[in-house]
Motif scaffolding. Structure first.
Motif, mmCIF file in Angstrom:
data_model
loop_
_atom_site.group_PDB
_atom_site.id
_atom_site.type_symbol
_atom_site.label_atom_id
_atom_site.label_comp_id
_atom_site.label_asym_id
_atom_site.label_seq_id
_atom_site.Cartn_x
_atom_site.Cartn_y
_atom_site.Cartn_z
ATOM 1 N N LEU A 198 0.789 -1.043 0.317
ATOM 2 C CA LEU A 198 0.006 -0.086 -0.026
ATOM 3 C C LEU A 198 0.347 1.226 -0.553
ATOM 4 O O LEU A 198 1.821 1.203 1.072
ATOM 5 C CB LEU A 198 -0.474 -0.358 1.165
ATOM 6 C CG LEU A 198 -2.326 -0.784 1.479
ATOM 7 C CD1 LEU A 198 -1.688 -2.514 1.385
ATOM 8 C CD2 LEU A 198 -3.133 -0.561 2.630
ATOM 9 N N LEU A 199 0.548 2.347 -0.802
ATOM 10 C CA LEU A 199 1.400 3.400 -1.000
ATOM 11 C C LEU A 199 0.443 4.452 -1.389
ATOM 12 O O LEU A 199 -0.604 4.585 -1.383
ATOM 13 C CB LEU A 199 2.003 3.028 -2.707
ATOM 14 C CG LEU A 199 2.704 1.418 -3.217
ATOM 15 C CD1 LEU A 199 2.779 2.884 -3.929
ATOM 16 C CD2 LEU A 199 4.208 1.993 -2.323
ATOM 17 N N THR A 200 1.182 6.027 -0.662
ATOM 18 C CA THR A 200 0.739 6.566 -0.959
ATOM 19 C C THR A 200 1.656 7.943 -1.422
ATOM 20 O O THR A 200 3.095 7.617 -1.343
ATOM 21 C CB THR A 200 0.830 7.397 0.593
ATOM 22 O OG1 THR A 200 -0.050 7.241 1.784
ATOM 23 C CG2 THR A 200 0.471 9.308 0.488
ATOM 24 N N PRO A 201 1.204 8.184 -2.894
ATOM 25 C CA PRO A 201 2.004 8.564 -3.837
ATOM 26 C C PRO A 201 2.489 9.423 -2.768
ATOM 27 O O PRO A 201 1.719 10.564 -2.546
ATOM 28 C CB PRO A 201 1.225 9.065 -5.222
ATOM 29 C CG PRO A 201 -0.632 8.799 -4.947
ATOM 30 C CD PRO A 201 -0.141 8.140 -3.071
ATOM 31 N N LEU A 202 4.038 10.240 -4.657
ATOM 32 C CA LEU A 202 4.408 11.216 -3.502
ATOM 33 C C LEU A 202 3.309 12.710 -3.095
ATOM 34 O O LEU A 202 2.929 13.086 -4.439
ATOM 35 C CB LEU A 202 5.561 11.983 -4.492
ATOM 36 C CG LEU A 202 6.350 12.620 -4.021
ATOM 37 C CD1 LEU A 202 7.312 12.663 -2.536
ATOM 38 C CD2 LEU A 202 7.021 13.700 -4.572
ATOM 39 N N GLY A 203 3.139 13.655 -2.333
ATOM 40 C CA GLY A 203 2.281 13.990 -2.277
ATOM 41 C C GLY A 203 1.329 13.866 -2.239
ATOM 42 O O GLY A 203 0.103 15.096 -1.733
ATOM 43 N N GLY A 204 0.708 13.712 -1.917
ATOM 44 C CA GLY A 204 -0.876 12.452 -1.685
ATOM 45 C C GLY A 204 -1.555 11.830 -0.980
ATOM 46 O O GLY A 204 -0.142 12.269 0.326
ATOM 47 N N GLY A 205 -2.932 12.292 -0.515
ATOM 48 C CA GLY A 205 -2.814 12.249 1.011
ATOM 49 C C GLY A 205 -3.890 10.937 1.115
ATOM 50 O O GLY A 205 -3.378 9.746 -0.038
ATOM 51 N N ALA A 206 -4.783 10.743 1.967
ATOM 52 C CA ALA A 206 -5.177 9.459 1.905
ATOM 53 C C ALA A 206 -6.542 9.003 0.912
ATOM 54 O O ALA A 206 -6.251 8.078 1.082
ATOM 55 C CB ALA A 206 -6.078 9.205 3.674
ATOM 56 N N ALA A 207 -6.832 9.749 0.428
ATOM 57 C CA ALA A 207 -7.365 9.600 -0.294
ATOM 58 C C ALA A 207 -7.564 9.067 -1.978
ATOM 59 O O ALA A 207 -7.661 8.712 -2.568
ATOM 60 C CB ALA A 207 -8.497 10.889 -1.532
ATOM 61 N N ASP A 208 -6.131 9.347 -2.020
ATOM 62 C CA ASP A 208 -5.173 8.434 -3.297
ATOM 63 C C ASP A 208 -4.302 7.723 -2.974
ATOM 64 O O ASP A 208 -3.387 7.315 -3.382
ATOM 65 C CB ASP A 208 -4.237 10.244 -3.026
ATOM 66 C CG ASP A 208 -3.857 11.284 -3.479
ATOM 67 O OD1 ASP A 208 -5.220 11.228 -4.044
ATOM 68 O OD2 ASP A 208 -4.092 11.675 -2.758
ATOM 69 N N LEU A 209 -4.471 6.086 -1.552
ATOM 70 C CA LEU A 209 -3.798 5.610 -1.173
ATOM 71 C C LEU A 209 -4.263 3.952 -2.470
ATOM 72 O O LEU A 209 -5.024 4.322 -3.233
ATOM 73 C CB LEU A 209 -4.918 5.014 -0.063
ATOM 74 C CG LEU A 209 -3.893 3.312 0.011
ATOM 75 C CD1 LEU A 209 -3.121 3.743 1.109
ATOM 76 C CD2 LEU A 209 -5.595 2.336 1.339
ATOM 77 N N ILE A 210 -2.932 4.237 -2.861
ATOM 78 C CA ILE A 210 -2.955 2.949 -3.962
ATOM 79 C C ILE A 210 -2.748 1.989 -3.528
ATOM 80 O O ILE A 210 -1.862 1.672 -2.714
ATOM 81 C CB ILE A 210 -2.359 3.757 -5.072
ATOM 82 C CG1 ILE A 210 -0.993 3.846 -5.161
ATOM 83 C CG2 ILE A 210 -3.130 4.459 -6.150
ATOM 84 C CD1 ILE A 210 0.079 4.703 -5.638
ATOM 85 N N HIS A 211 -2.778 1.103 -4.318
ATOM 86 C CA HIS A 211 -1.604 -0.481 -4.079
ATOM 87 C C HIS A 211 -1.473 -1.031 -5.111
ATOM 88 O O HIS A 211 -2.315 -1.068 -6.382
ATOM 89 C CB HIS A 211 -2.525 -1.895 -3.179
ATOM 90 C CG HIS A 211 -3.986 -1.847 -3.966
ATOM 91 N ND1 HIS A 211 -5.041 -1.690 -4.193
ATOM 92 C CD2 HIS A 211 -4.035 -2.939 -4.454
ATOM 93 C CE1 HIS A 211 -5.663 -2.119 -4.986
ATOM 94 N NE2 HIS A 211 -5.406 -3.393 -5.262
ATOM 95 N N GLY A 212 -0.513 -2.303 -4.720
ATOM 96 C CA GLY A 212 0.488 -2.590 -5.751
ATOM 97 C C GLY A 212 0.514 -4.248 -4.784
ATOM 98 O O GLY A 212 0.886 -4.542 -4.038
ATOM 99 N N TYR A 213 1.697 -5.059 -6.482
ATOM 100 C CA TYR A 213 1.270 -6.746 -5.699
ATOM 101 C C TYR A 213 3.577 -7.446 -5.928
ATOM 102 O O TYR A 213 3.110 -6.331 -7.075
ATOM 103 C CB TYR A 213 0.497 -7.845 -6.295
ATOM 104 C CG TYR A 213 -0.470 -7.325 -5.825
ATOM 105 C CD1 TYR A 213 -1.414 -7.445 -4.631
ATOM 106 C CD2 TYR A 213 -1.666 -6.402 -6.381
ATOM 107 C CE1 TYR A 213 -2.671 -8.026 -4.252
ATOM 108 C CE2 TYR A 213 -3.037 -6.509 -6.137
ATOM 109 C CZ TYR A 213 -3.398 -7.298 -4.854
ATOM 110 O OH TYR A 213 -5.242 -7.457 -4.697
ATOM 111 N N LEU A 214 4.148 -7.625 -5.182
ATOM 112 C CA LEU A 214 4.964 -8.213 -5.467
ATOM 113 C C LEU A 214 4.885 -9.229 -4.712
ATOM 114 O O LEU A 214 4.519 -9.855 -3.918
ATOM 115 C CB LEU A 214 6.192 -7.271 -5.321
ATOM 116 C CG LEU A 214 6.538 -6.781 -3.961
ATOM 117 C CD1 LEU A 214 7.297 -8.221 -3.536
ATOM 118 C CD2 LEU A 214 7.459 -5.278 -4.420
#
Lengths: 293, 264
Positions: free
Chosen positions: A113-129
């Motif tokens: 789970l990531l917060t993109p640079l400059g982003g807030g809670a609503a911008d939460l994203i995710h990826g898999y590895l």
């Protein structure tokens, strides 16, 4: 502050996968029903006409069991293609093992789970590895990691886990980081300014290099990043030179994959040496991490 | 056909029928799901799960790692707190006991040594690096094992141990610990409070970041400071709430609230 959890509508990739699964399940269900009807017919005929032993009764549930087995298969959406969107960087804020007790080929799948640079809670994203189950997950909260957005799904990204600390730093600062050797330094002080950009706070980290020089790194950081910068910890820095940079300024290289932000009050641990060829992030046997929906 | 044949055939048919029924049930559920619109995963679900773990603290080691195993008898052995530094394993469930999932914990023990041990872990969220686990230090001549984890400690013993540990690490002050203990001894639960803002203070201790939160309480919006692990900061941000207790002070004009720690 609580989050609106609407993840958006499914995209074509997910809808195609579901349609494929639906077709497979329909065919399997028809076959299963036909097999059960045949099994029942043959067994009843055998019992009535050929006077089979009652042991033959078990044939009916046995056929039903075998016929239904293919219906137990889960949907496998397969791998999404790597998107060609811009490379971005975000801060890891959560690591969730999704394959605990059910790893495939001894490879755990983790949702990062990531917060993109400059982003807030609503911008939460995710990826898999993926990483081998025999070793700990190489990614931990507070690290930076590169990603590309899947253009049709709001919260899903493709993780670019092989980026070097210099590349990550370049993405963070928006400037190319000049090749050259990084130097080891010890964190002396951590102060938080009054200015913030959403959830990212202007942070000044003062470090002392091995030759006694004091340098400062000023950047907007998430609180999650700060556990790594307790005074006394070792970091790798790139010193700034030339116009546009204040005297005695530097940039701290983002932590590499085996540098966990463990508590180190008593005995500061030497961070892993930073290799410009890239952080030691475990990769799956596949060339790229598994990307799921 | 004699009676034993009849009984045998009925029993066998019954067993196979039950198995077939289970398989058909799963198959029908899958078939039904295949006819629904696929849902898109929202990553914030993870923080809800972490919040549920947090809300249930403090608890016994067995409850914390996910399967509720507690022996009940508090052993007369010395106790200390070990800290998880890594988690691996957990690739598959045990072949003999499908509900058992063996993970490999790497622990930093109270004496500073490190030990790796295999143990049953159903909930990997609760044993991520940095987690505190009650532990019985092994005698000098024995290798630490998962039997030395504080399985025998009940919730009260775990609470007291972790409270002292957090005090010793400087993650709680005396009056904060008093407030937490008072609420716990009274059998009350901490209050849920909305969080309006999170600001780091610049203090970092033992893998925890100190943050100032503005929380909504019966005293209105009040600031409070707490040490949180990085993932807990994200949990608070995305859930927008914490559990908190009021510190009883003589001053009513300056109410103080303490965030309920994650304890473990």
């Amino acid at each position: 502050m609580a989050l609106n959890e609407d993840a958006g509508p499914p995209d074509e990739f997910l809808l195609d996968s579901r349609a494929r699964y639906r077709r497979q399940m329909s065919v399997r269900l028809r076959c299963a029903v036909i097999l059960v009807i045949l099994g029942v017919s043959v067994t009843v005929a055998g019992l009535v006409l050929l006077h089979w032993s009652l042991w033959a009764l078990v044939t009916i549930p046995a056929v039903a069991l075998v016929a239904a087995a293919p219906l137990m298969a889960d949907e496998d959406p397969g791998a999404r293609p790597r998107p060609s969107t811009a490379l971005e960087v975000g801060c890891v804020v959560g690591v969730e093992t999704t394959s605990w007790g059910n790893a495939s080929d001894d490879q755990h799948t983790v949702r990062i789970l990531l917060t993109p640079l400059g982003g807030g809670a609503a911008d939460l994203i995710h990826g898999y590895l993926d990483h081998p189950a025999s070793s700990p997950c190489p990614v931990s909260p507070g690290m930076l990691i590169g990603f590309r957005r899947h253009p049709t799904v709001r919260h899903l990204v493709w993780l670019e886990s092989g980026l070097s600390p210099r590349a990550l730093l370049g993405l963070r600062t928006g400037r190319d980081v000049r090749p050259g050797s990084s130097i080891s330094a010890t964190v002396r002080d951590l102060t938080i300014g009054e200015e913030s950009s959403g959830t990212w706070w202007r942070t000044t980290i003062t470090v002392r290099t091995d030759d006694g020089t004091e340098l400062s790194d000023v950047a907007y950081r998430l609180p999650e990043e700060l556990a790594r910068y307790q005074p006394g910890r070792q970091v790798q820095v790139v010193r700034h030179h030339g116009p546009g940079h204040p005297e005695a300024s530097c940039s701290i290289l983002p932590p590499s994959g085996d540098d966990h932000a463990g508590p180190q009050d008593e005995s500061p641990m030497q961070e892993a040496a930073v290799d410009d060829n890239g952080p030691p992030i475990a990769r799956s046997e596949r060339e790229v991490p598994r990307q799921l929906s | 056909m004699d009676l034993s044949d009849l009984i045998g055939s009925v029993i066998l048919t019954g067993v196979v029928t039950a198995s077939a029924a289970v398989v058909w049930l799963i198959g029908i559920v899958n078939w039904h799901e295949s006819r629904t619109t696929p849902a898109v995963h929202h990553p914030a679900r993870y923080f809800h799960l972490r919040q549920q773990d947090w809300d249930d603290t403090p608890c016994s080691v067995g409850d914390w790692v996910g399967y509720g195993h507690t022996t009940g008898d508090v052993a007369a052995r010395p106790t200390a707190v070990a800290e998880v530094t890594a988690l691996s394993g957990g690739a598959s469930s045990d072949s003999d006991d499908s509900s058992r999932i063996d993970g490999i914990l790497t622990l930093r023990l109270a004496d500073g040594s490190t030990s790796r041990m295999r143990t049953d872990i159903r909930n990997p969220r609760t044993v991520q690096p940095g987690t505190f686990l009650p532990f019985h230090p092994a005698a000098d001549d024995t290798e630490p094992s998962d039997d030395d984890l504080g399985w025998d400690l009940d919730t009260t013993a775990v609470r007291d141990l972790l409270l002292v540990h957090r005090l010793q690490l400087g993650l709680l002050s005396i009056d904060e610990a008093d407030a937490l203990l008072t609420v716990s001894l009274a059998g009350e639960r901490p209050k849920s409070a909305r969080v309006h803002g999170i600001r780091p203070t610049g203090m970092v201790r033992h893998g925890h970041v100190e943050v100032e939160l503005i929380i909504g309480t019966r005293d209105g919006w009040v600031p409070t400071r707490t040490f949180l692990r990085p993932e807990d900061v994200a949990t608070v941000r995305h859930n927008g709430r914490v559990l908190a207790v009021r510190v009883d002070t003589a001053s009513t004009s300056d109410p103080r609230w303490v965030v309920w720690p994650r304890w473990h």
